[in-house]
Motif scaffolding. Structure first.
Motif, PDB file in Angstrom:
ATOM      1  N   ALA A  63       1.018  -1.244   0.071  1.00 16.02           N
ATOM      2  CA  ALA A  63       0.133  -0.005  -0.031  1.00 16.02           C
ATOM      3  C   ALA A  63       0.864   1.258  -0.107  1.00 16.02           C
ATOM      4  N   TYR A  64       1.896   1.238   0.811  1.00 16.37           N
ATOM      5  CA  TYR A  64       2.912   2.313   0.921  1.00 16.37           C
ATOM      6  C   TYR A  64       3.662   2.606  -0.681  1.00 16.37           C
ATOM      7  N   GLN A  65       4.062   1.420  -1.046  1.00 18.52           N
ATOM      8  CA  GLN A  65       4.677   1.502  -2.331  1.00 18.52           C
ATOM      9  C   GLN A  65       3.718   2.050  -3.405  1.00 18.52           C
ATOM     10  N   GLU A  66       2.255   1.807  -3.314  1.00 21.63           N
ATOM     11  CA  GLU A  66       1.414   2.037  -4.362  1.00 21.63           C
ATOM     12  C   GLU A  66       1.159   3.522  -4.448  1.00 21.63           C
ATOM     13  N   LEU A  67       1.377   4.355  -3.075  1.00 25.44           N
ATOM     14  CA  LEU A  67       1.060   5.648  -2.864  1.00 25.44           C
ATOM     15  C   LEU A  67       2.398   6.443  -3.435  1.00 25.44           C
ATOM     16  N   ASN A  68       3.353   5.688  -3.932  1.00 22.40           N
ATOM     17  CA  ASN A  68       4.699   6.313  -4.526  1.00 22.40           C
ATOM     18  C   ASN A  68       5.239   7.152  -3.527  1.00 22.40           C
ATOM     19  N   LEU A  69       5.465   6.857  -2.076  1.00 19.85           N
ATOM     20  CA  LEU A  69       5.975   7.768  -1.307  1.00 19.85           C
ATOM     21  C   LEU A  69       7.523   8.119  -1.644  1.00 19.85           C
ATOM     22  N   ASN A  70       7.608   9.436  -1.376  1.00 22.34           N
ATOM     23  CA  ASN A  70       9.028   9.896  -1.730  1.00 22.34           C
ATOM     24  C   ASN A  70       9.826  10.027  -0.248  1.00 22.34           C
ATOM     25  N   PRO A  71      11.393  10.125  -0.584  1.00 23.32           N
ATOM     26  CA  PRO A  71      11.805  10.347   0.673  1.00 23.32           C
ATOM     27  C   PRO A  71      11.544  11.761   1.362  1.00 23.32           C
ATOM     28  N   GLY A  72      11.487  11.610   2.763  1.00 25.17           N
ATOM     29  CA  GLY A  72      10.813  12.722   3.414  1.00 25.17           C
ATOM     30  C   GLY A  72       9.290  12.925   3.591  1.00 25.17           C
ATOM     31  N   ASP A  73       8.734  12.211   2.876  1.00 31.32           N
ATOM     32  CA  ASP A  73       7.076  12.372   2.762  1.00 31.32           C
ATOM     33  C   ASP A  73       6.601  11.803   4.380  1.00 31.32           C
ATOM     34  N   GLU A  74       5.774  12.577   4.838  1.00 36.10           N
ATOM     35  CA  GLU A  74       5.360  12.200   6.217  1.00 36.10           C
ATOM     36  C   GLU A  74       4.132  11.454   6.081  1.00 36.10           C
ATOM     37  N   VAL A  75       4.076  10.317   7.105  1.00 35.30           N
ATOM     38  CA  VAL A  75       2.939   9.613   7.140  1.00 35.30           C
ATOM     39  C   VAL A  75       2.634   9.723   8.752  1.00 35.30           C
ATOM     40  N   ILE A  76       1.231  10.005   8.882  1.00 37.96           N
ATOM     41  CA  ILE A  76       0.832  10.082  10.313  1.00 37.96           C
ATOM     42  C   ILE A  76       0.217   8.925  10.861  1.00 37.96           C
ATOM     43  N   VAL A  77       0.899   8.211  11.730  1.00 38.93           N
ATOM     44  CA  VAL A  77       0.352   6.738  12.437  1.00 38.93           C
ATOM     45  C   VAL A  77       0.487   6.790  13.994  1.00 38.93           C
ATOM     46  N   PRO A  78      -0.669   6.136  14.629  1.00 37.79           N
ATOM     47  CA  PRO A  78      -0.662   6.182  16.032  1.00 37.79           C
ATOM     48  C   PRO A  78       0.798   5.164  16.211  1.00 37.79           C
ATOM     49  N   SER A  79       0.918   5.586  17.547  1.00 38.25           N
ATOM     50  CA  SER A  79       2.419   4.879  18.066  1.00 38.25           C
ATOM     51  C   SER A  79       1.572   3.364  18.848  1.00 38.25           C
ATOM     52  N   HIS A  80       0.389   3.732  19.364  1.00 39.27           N
ATOM     53  CA  HIS A  80      -0.215   2.429  19.974  1.00 39.27           C
ATOM     54  C   HIS A  80      -0.815   1.401  18.894  1.00 39.27           C
ATOM     55  N   THR A  81       0.204   0.464  18.222  1.00 39.33           N
ATOM     56  CA  THR A  81      -0.249  -0.240  17.370  1.00 39.33           C
ATOM     57  C   THR A  81       1.050  -1.369  17.185  1.00 39.33           C
ATOM     58  N   PHE A  82       0.764  -2.382  16.395  1.00 39.36           N
ATOM     59  CA  PHE A  82       1.795  -3.185  16.235  1.00 39.36           C
ATOM     60  C   PHE A  82       2.812  -2.300  15.129  1.00 39.36           C
ATOM     61  N   ILE A  83       4.150  -2.669  15.415  1.00 42.10           N
ATOM     62  CA  ILE A  83       5.124  -2.134  14.746  1.00 42.10           C
ATOM     63  C   ILE A  83       5.121  -1.932  13.205  1.00 42.10           C
ATOM     64  N   ALA A  84       4.538  -2.835  12.414  1.00 42.20           N
ATOM     65  CA  ALA A  84       4.255  -3.224  11.166  1.00 42.20           C
ATOM     66  C   ALA A  84       3.582  -2.045  10.538  1.00 42.20           C
ATOM     67  N   THR A  85       2.665  -1.302  11.384  1.00 39.47           N
ATOM     68  CA  THR A  85       2.142  -0.310  10.633  1.00 39.47           C
ATOM     69  C   THR A  85       3.163   0.801  10.110  1.00 39.47           C
TER      70      THR A  85
END
Ligand SMILES: Cc1ncc(COP(=O)(O)O)c(C=O)c1O
Length: 365
Positions: A63-85
């Protein structure tokens, strides 16, 4: 006395025969069972695409690959999750921006998400933790306004609903895990990606199999993240029971809530009025967690902590991204949370043992 485990995998004669049939068929990958499982999962979620992959982690990576993330792009995630997020982001040199949670439902706090958005924010990842959906409407509104993509991490939320709709198809891409402890499994590792976006759906189908449409022609960058036929046939059989199991889990939550209502020092799970939680785990907050766990363990009742170390405090995250800002709510609740057995297969004798053990412990406090 047998241990009461946190989760149990359902098995029946149909599953055993179906697995044997696959073994005898000679088709172990890319066969009819994967197609049938994907079709039934797609119908269950009511999404346009469902793409079987080898794990929830693989689904997040793709899914992250599909979004075509570039170096430095920020992705907001919770920290209370399994590390694979968060960890797959490092492969694209993107940066996880950790956000604190709502202490009642343990999901990302939307007001705090808003404060973390910058011009570099490319994506937000609502994790429907413990099966409780994130409040998606305000999130989708910000995403639309700021042109940010939403990837729903549904790895703990099979069958959960937000305002009457199954989670997974509410954002741009949804990902599921079928690890054996989940609400439904494939008897090993497995995952599913769902989307209503045609471009993403068509491309992700190729990416999980070396980016190819035909055997010797590779059109997109991909790897081998396929879901094999044995796993697919088990998933297909398990999916038939998912709705029933979610209802049973919800009954067990009522059973636990009734026990703990007598003890106001224990915080029981909450469910928002717009949510149908699928209860991957039954999680309470309790002071002196260690002695509670020890008591249950003596009575051969398993417990789990999902998760004792928040992702922003994990050594590998600090090594890659440096020391992260504090997240007071997350850091506080991880000291007190503990999850109790919650399987639709628990029988009355086991439930009785659990009830007696909890009352014994609480009565002695
Ligand atoms: C919230 C969350 N995200 C991602 C994953 C990763 O899934 P998998 O273990 O199938 O790779 C899990 C599984 O434990 C999970 O709970």
């Amino acid at each position: 006395m047998q241990e009461i485990k946190l989760n149990k995998m359902f098995m029946n004669q149909n599953i055993r025969s179906a697995v044997l049939e696959v073994l005898n068929s000679g088709y172990y990958v890319k066969g009819p069972n994967l197609r049938h499982f994907e079709e039934s999962f797609r119908d269950y979620i009511k999404s346009k695409y469902a793409i079987g992959v080898s794990s929830g982690t693989a689904a997040l990576f793709l899914a992250y690959q599909e979004l075509n993330l570039n170096p430095g792009d920020e992705v907001i995630v919770p920290s209370h999750t399994f590390i694979a997020t968060a960890t797959p982001l490092a492969f694209f040199k993107a940066k996880p921006v950790f956000v604190d949670i709502d202490p009642d439902i343990y999901c990302m706090d939307i007001e705090k998400v808003k404060r973390k958005i910058t011009p570099k924010t490319k994506c937000i990842v609502p994790v429907h933790i413990y099966g409780h959906p994130v409040d998606m409407d305000p999130l989708l509104e910000i995403a639309e306004e700021k042109n940010i993509e939403i990837i729903e991490d549904c790895c703990q939320a099979h069958g959960a609903e937000y305002k009457g709709k199954k989670v997974g198809k509410l954002g741009d891409i949804g990902v599921f895990s079928f690890f054996p402890s989940k609400n439904m499994t494939v008897g090993g590792d497995g995952g599913m990606i769902v989307t209503n976006n045609e471009k993403y759906g068509e491309e992700l189908k190729l990416r999980r199999d070396h980016g190819r449409k035909s055997k010797y022609k590779n059109e997109l960058l991909g790897l081998n993240f396929r879901l094999n036929e044995i796993q697919a046939v088990i998933g297909k059989e398990q999916l038939k029971f998912l709705g029933e199991w979610v209802e049973k889990r919800r009954e067990l939550v009522t059973f636990y809530n009734e026990i703990f209502e007598k003890y106001p020092n224990v915080k029981i799970p909450s469910e928002k009025e717009w949510a149908k939680c699928s209860y991957y785990v039954y999680t309470i907050q309790i002071e002196n967690r260690k002695s509670f766990i020890e008591h249950l363990s003596k009575k051969k009742i398993a417990t789990g902590i999902y998760y004792p170390i928040p992702v922003h405090k994990q050594p590998i995250i600090e090594e890659i991204y440096g020391i992260q800002p504090n997240l007071p709510v997350t850091e506080e609740i991880v000291k007190k949370i503990v999850s109790l057995p919650l399987s639709p297969l628990l029988n009355n004798e086991e439930l009785n043992r659990i009830e007696v053990a909890i009352n014994e412990y609480m009565g002695d406090l």
